[in-house]
Design an enzyme around this catalytic site. Structure first.
Site, PDB file in Angstrom:
ATOM      1  N   PHE A 116     -60.448   4.021  15.843  1.00 42.88           N
ATOM      2  CA  PHE A 116     -59.740   5.050  15.090  1.00 42.88           C
ATOM      3  C   PHE A 116     -60.290   5.122  13.673  1.00 42.88           C
ATOM      4  O   PHE A 116     -60.254   4.135  12.927  1.00 42.88           O
ATOM      5  CB  PHE A 116     -58.236   4.742  15.057  1.00 42.88           C
ATOM      6  CG  PHE A 116     -57.543   5.042  16.348  1.00 42.88           C
ATOM      7  CD1 PHE A 116     -56.750   6.180  16.482  1.00 42.88           C
ATOM      8  CD2 PHE A 116     -57.694   4.208  17.449  1.00 42.88           C
ATOM      9  CE1 PHE A 116     -56.125   6.470  17.691  1.00 42.88           C
ATOM     10  CE2 PHE A 116     -57.072   4.489  18.657  1.00 42.88           C
ATOM     11  CZ  PHE A 116     -56.283   5.625  18.772  1.00 42.88           C
ATOM     12  N   ALA A 117     -60.821   6.292  13.316  1.00 40.97           N
ATOM     13  CA  ALA A 117     -61.351   6.521  11.970  1.00 40.97           C
ATOM     14  C   ALA A 117     -60.473   7.580  11.299  1.00 40.97           C
ATOM     15  O   ALA A 117     -60.834   8.754  11.224  1.00 40.97           O
ATOM     16  CB  ALA A 117     -62.801   6.976  12.038  1.00 40.97           C
ATOM     17  N   ILE A 118     -59.296   7.153  10.857  1.00 44.92           N
ATOM     18  CA  ILE A 118     -58.313   8.058  10.261  1.00 44.92           C
ATOM     19  C   ILE A 118     -58.388   7.988   8.743  1.00 44.92           C
ATOM     20  O   ILE A 118     -58.481   6.912   8.163  1.00 44.92           O
ATOM     21  CB  ILE A 118     -56.887   7.700  10.724  1.00 44.92           C
ATOM     22  CG1 ILE A 118     -56.820   7.620  12.254  1.00 44.92           C
ATOM     23  CG2 ILE A 118     -55.873   8.704  10.182  1.00 44.92           C
ATOM     24  CD1 ILE A 118     -57.059   8.914  12.971  1.00 44.92           C
ATOM     25  N   TYR A 121     -60.607   5.575   6.502  1.00 43.93           N
ATOM     26  CA  TYR A 121     -61.251   4.617   7.399  1.00 43.93           C
ATOM     27  C   TYR A 121     -62.512   5.195   8.032  1.00 43.93           C
ATOM     28  O   TYR A 121     -63.293   4.451   8.649  1.00 43.93           O
ATOM     29  CB  TYR A 121     -60.270   4.174   8.482  1.00 43.93           C
ATOM     30  CG  TYR A 121     -59.390   3.021   8.036  1.00 43.93           C
ATOM     31  CD1 TYR A 121     -59.662   1.719   8.432  1.00 43.93           C
ATOM     32  CD2 TYR A 121     -58.305   3.235   7.190  1.00 43.93           C
ATOM     33  CE1 TYR A 121     -58.869   0.657   8.017  1.00 43.93           C
ATOM     34  CE2 TYR A 121     -57.500   2.185   6.769  1.00 43.93           C
ATOM     35  CZ  TYR A 121     -57.785   0.892   7.186  1.00 43.93           C
ATOM     36  OH  TYR A 121     -57.002  -0.152   6.752  1.00 43.93           O
ATOM     37  N   HIS A 228     -56.186 -14.396  17.813  1.00 42.21           N
ATOM     38  CA  HIS A 228     -56.222 -14.055  16.395  1.00 42.21           C
ATOM     39  C   HIS A 228     -56.890 -15.189  15.618  1.00 42.21           C
ATOM     40  O   HIS A 228     -56.548 -16.366  15.810  1.00 42.21           O
ATOM     41  CB  HIS A 228     -54.790 -13.842  15.893  1.00 42.21           C
ATOM     42  CG  HIS A 228     -54.706 -13.185  14.555  1.00 42.21           C
ATOM     43  ND1 HIS A 228     -55.120 -13.804  13.387  1.00 42.21           N
ATOM     44  CD2 HIS A 228     -54.251 -11.956  14.183  1.00 42.21           C
ATOM     45  CE1 HIS A 228     -54.915 -13.001  12.370  1.00 42.21           C
ATOM     46  NE2 HIS A 228     -54.402 -11.867  12.834  1.00 42.21           N
ATOM     47  N   GLU A 298     -49.290  -4.743  17.054  1.00 52.18           N
ATOM     48  CA  GLU A 298     -49.672  -6.117  17.383  1.00 52.18           C
ATOM     49  C   GLU A 298     -48.485  -6.917  17.922  1.00 52.18           C
ATOM     50  O   GLU A 298     -48.640  -7.748  18.821  1.00 52.18           O
ATOM     51  CB  GLU A 298     -50.251  -6.811  16.149  1.00 52.18           C
ATOM     52  CG  GLU A 298     -50.820  -8.189  16.424  1.00 52.18           C
ATOM     53  CD  GLU A 298     -51.573  -8.734  15.222  1.00 52.18           C
ATOM     54  OE1 GLU A 298     -52.798  -8.548  15.148  1.00 52.18           O
ATOM     55  OE2 GLU A 298     -50.911  -9.326  14.324  1.00 52.18           O
TER      56      GLU A 298
END
Length: 349
Positions: A116-118, A121, A228, A298
């Protein structure tokens, strides 16, 4: 007309019954003979038959030479390499890329990579794509699926044969929390309407990262999560699960296997649909009563993996952040977060 005597009637009935059973017996014998002929006409050497078939169809069986695996000499003893439910945990040194690539090439798998390049970003896209071309699923068919509200700013880079970039226009939400939570819905919807027809596996990752090492088919499985980097050596009490009992994402303090990163998951198309559908539905359930999970998507991902165990687990090599240093267990950093000012990227347009 002369009536038949009882003895003659019985004789006629007996003959009819006899003819019926003889016919039935003949039919069954015919079927048995057919089955026997079919059985004996088949090649009694299935391996030779398969090889002959492959040769006839011009399929070549290439030899692969590699050291024999040693049952009593595991390649890694410093880390956990298998979960209690028998899911492998993928660390450097425990797999052979040549064997895996050969197997997946035979199947001709198609792999999708979503990100996702919103808003701001989108600035990370160039590095992301260029390093992915060097290290992500090299030699395999890959579709890059870029969700963005700034399609005109996606860089035009040269990509390899059999690899394609697909831009999916989406809404740019005001809050970054809404962006990260809504991506489960977007992935779910596109999986149902599009991805299922175009790829076999889907890998879903964050965009503010760059590839530093090989990421190949060793990660693929029915459904996988990634440890993580901040919690792979922590106790379950230290995990930052959502503890709000009113939230669907809630995990009690006496439960939990691992803490999974929200920015790296995937698997077969059908399983990714199930995962994203659960997470989105759980978010909407909480939202209806004014609840927002502690770590957004998450938190829901961790809840899903607690009760629907992943069939493969990736080590922190696959989603590292240099903030955590260089522990001995992490021999290679394959996918690393880009240093950035979170406040500047998230809250300003």
């Amino acid at each position: 007309m002369e009536r038949l005597r009882p003895s003659r009637c019985f004789f006629v009935v007996f003959c009819c019954i006899l003819v019926f059973f003889c016919s039935l017996s003949w039919y069954n014998m015919k079927e048995s003979r057919w089955h026997l002929r079919a059985m004996f006409s088949c090649d009694q050497h299935p391996v030779e038959s398969t090889i002959s078939s492959l040769i006839e169809n011009n399929v070549r069986l290439d030899r692969i030479l590699y050291p024999k695996p040693e049952t009593l000499k595991p390649p890694r003893t410093d880390v956990l390499t298998i979960a209690p439910w028998l899911a492998p945990i993928i660390w450097n040194g425990i797999f052979n890329s040549d064997i895996l690539n050969a197997q997946f090439h035979k199947r001709g798998v198609r792999i999708g990579l979503t990100t996702f390049a919103i808003k701001k970003y989108v600035r990370f896209m160039k590095d992301f794509l260029e390093t992915a071309e060097k290290f992500f699923m090299v030699g395999h068919k890959v579709n890059y699926y870029i969700f963005t509200d700034r399609a005109h700013e996606i860089p035009n880079i040269t990509i390899g044969e059999g690899r394609h970039i697909h831009i999916i226009n989406v809404t740019g939400y005001q809050r970054w929390q809404d962006v990260t939570m809504r991506r489960m819905q977007m992935i779910r919807d596109e999986t149902y309407s599009r991805f299922i027809n175009e790829v076999d596996y889907l890998v879903c990752v964050d965009v503010d990262m760059r590839f530093y090492g090989s990421v190949g088919v060793e990660i693929l499985g029915d459904v996988f999560g990634t440890l993580h980097p901040g919690f792979f050596g922590a106790s379950r009490q230290q995990f930052t699960y959502d503890r709000n009992p009113k939230s669907v994402a809630c995990i009690p303090v006496d439960e939990g296997d691992f803490y999974y990163a929200g920015g790296y998951f995937g698997g077969k198309i059908e399983e990714v649909y199930k995962l994203t559908n659960f997470c989105h539905s759980a978010m909407m359930t909480d939202k209806a009563i004014g609840i927002e999970a502690l770590w957004h998507d998450e938190s829901y991902l961790n809840k899903y993996f607690l009760y629907y165990k992943p069939t493969k687990i990736l080590s922190p090599e696959y989603v590292w952040n240099n903030y955590y240093g260089s522990p001995a267990a992490v021999q290679i950093k394959r996918f690393v977060g880009v240093d950035k000012n979170y406040d500047e990227v998230r809250f300003r347009r």
